[in-house]
Design an enzyme around this catalytic site. Structure first.
Site, short mmCIF file in Angstrom:
data_model
loop_
_atom_site.label_atom_id
_atom_site.label_comp_id
_atom_site.label_asym_id
_atom_site.label_seq_id
_atom_site.Cartn_x
_atom_site.Cartn_y
_atom_site.Cartn_z
N ASN A 179 44.18 76.64 26.58
CA ASN A 179 44.10 78.06 26.95
C ASN A 179 45.45 78.66 27.30
O ASN A 179 45.60 79.88 27.32
CB ASN A 179 43.13 78.25 28.11
CG ASN A 179 41.71 78.50 27.64
OD1 ASN A 179 41.46 78.80 26.48
ND2 ASN A 179 40.74 78.39 28.56
N LEU A 232 35.80 70.73 30.26
CA LEU A 232 36.41 71.32 29.07
C LEU A 232 37.93 71.28 29.08
O LEU A 232 38.57 71.71 28.12
CB LEU A 232 35.94 72.77 28.91
CG LEU A 232 34.44 72.93 28.63
CD1 LEU A 232 34.06 74.41 28.61
CD2 LEU A 232 34.06 72.28 27.31
N HIS A 233 38.54 70.80 30.15
CA HIS A 233 39.98 70.54 30.20
C HIS A 233 40.82 71.77 29.83
O HIS A 233 41.90 71.64 29.23
CB HIS A 233 40.33 69.38 29.26
CG HIS A 233 39.47 68.17 29.47
ND1 HIS A 233 38.41 67.88 28.64
CD2 HIS A 233 39.46 67.22 30.42
CE1 HIS A 233 37.78 66.80 29.06
NE2 HIS A 233 38.41 66.37 30.15
N CYS A 234 40.34 72.96 30.19
CA CYS A 234 41.04 74.22 29.88
C CYS A 234 41.27 74.39 28.38
O CYS A 234 42.20 75.11 27.97
CB CYS A 234 42.38 74.31 30.61
SG CYS A 234 42.25 74.29 32.41
N SER A 235 40.44 73.74 27.56
CA SER A 235 40.60 73.79 26.11
C SER A 235 39.26 73.97 25.41
O SER A 235 38.81 73.11 24.66
CB SER A 235 41.28 72.50 25.61
OG SER A 235 42.55 72.34 26.19
#
Length: 329
Positions: A37, A277-280
């Site tokens: 992101n 979601l690991h900022c992705s």
């Protein structure tokens, strides 16, 4: 040239500087289906202002075919943005091939090296990147609050706008922002203490050798990938080939939410894992793991054989519990 290294607070800061500083309405940008992101949010914001964005697809293993990027090129394409390696599954993207495409079509290549710098042995010239964003607190082993943007010679600094303006310690007689590197982009007092810590970390890493660290991580990652892949009910994502990825391993356990797996790994086994979601979210859409996400293990220069054995035993016990084969201890 050290003057072409602009220190920033982190890779997010550096990526925003590069993306926001270069793109204008009407300038087309191409990115990939594995981006964080820190790339996608500034791109989507600029897209709303008139800078069109094309996302080149990646395979469900996170692999990018450079031909898909080349097919997306338009006459108005100004920038290609790609992660060097996925923060979700570690897949290494072919950025050198993307650099050749960018040069052929008079575009610039921005590489997000947040995961790779310090983990892979390379030089900027090896990649052919025009801009490279990095953070200090991951594979470089430095403190948080450190990072930077490396600005290559193909970048016209006059066309790269700063995110902020202010005191630089130079040209203090002028009320106008300096127009030279790195001062144009380094307003305000830098995190000098953090950068001193980063220097010490990089010295240690160079003394040990990034190549040696990479070789050891390949060995441990191979063992982890193989062990997880043999466990019933455990699904491993990405290439599952330690030589084609970094030491970042994502998996799920059938019948368990990633958040629940992470809590039990912490509470019962003292293992820290990143879940969700690991900022992705885009990467997870590519992998087929959106919206639930995965459990992510991240190895480092300090990971031991015993750590791998402990992790495999813990996941094995949780998987057996989830399948009803045994009761939790």
């Amino acid at each position: 040239d050290p003057l072409r290294v602009v220190f920033c607070a982190n890779a997010t800061h550096a990526l925003n500087l590069a993306i926001g500083g270069l793109l204008r309405p009407g300038r087309h940008v191409i990115t990939t289906g594995m981006e964080h992101n820190s790339v996608m949010r500034p791109l989507r914001s600029l897209e709303a202002e008139g800078a069109p964005v094309t996302v080149a697809p990646c395979s469900p293993q996170g692999v990018l075919d450079p031909a898909d990027v080349e097919r997306a090129i338009r006459p108005e394409t100004a920038l290609i943005v790609a992660t060097h390696a996925s923060n979700v599954v570690g897949t290494i993207l072919p950025v050198a091939e993307l650099a050749a495409i960018a040069r052929e079509h008079d575009a610039l290549l921005l590489v997000d090296a947040a995961q790779s710098l310090g983990a892979l042995p390379f030089a900027l010239d090896d990649l052919g990147a025009d801009l490279l964003a990095f953070t200090g607190h991951k594979a470089l082993l430095g403190p948080t609050g450190t990072g930077g943007l490396v600005v290559g010679p193909r970048v016209d600094v006059a066309r790269l706008e700063p995110l902020m303006r202010g005191g630089t310690g130079s040209r203090s007689e002028s009320q106008l922002q300096p127009d030279f590197l790195p001062d144009k982009f380094e307003s305000g007092t830098l995190n000098v203490v953090g950068l001193a810590g980063l220097t010490a970390a990089v010295d240690w890493l160079l003394e040990r050798g990034v190549g040696e660290v990479r070789a050891r991580e390949i060995e441990l990652t191979s063992r982890l990938l193989s062990g997880l892949g043999e466990l019933p009910g455990v699904r491993v994502y990405g290439t599952r080939d330690a030589r084609r990825q970094l030491s970042t391993v994502s998996f799920t356990i059938a019948g368990m939410e990633p958040g629940g797996v992470g809590r039990r790994l912490d509470d019962e086994f003292g293992i820290a894992a990143r879940v969700g979601l690991h900022c992705s979210p885009l990467a997870h859409e590519t992998l087929g793991t959106y919206p639930v996400g995965t459990v992510r293990f991240s190895l480092s220069a300090f990971t031991t054989d015993a750590d791998i054995a402990c992790a495999l035993e813990a996941v094995s016990r949780l998987a057996k519990t989830a399948s009803g084969m045994t009761s939790p201890s």
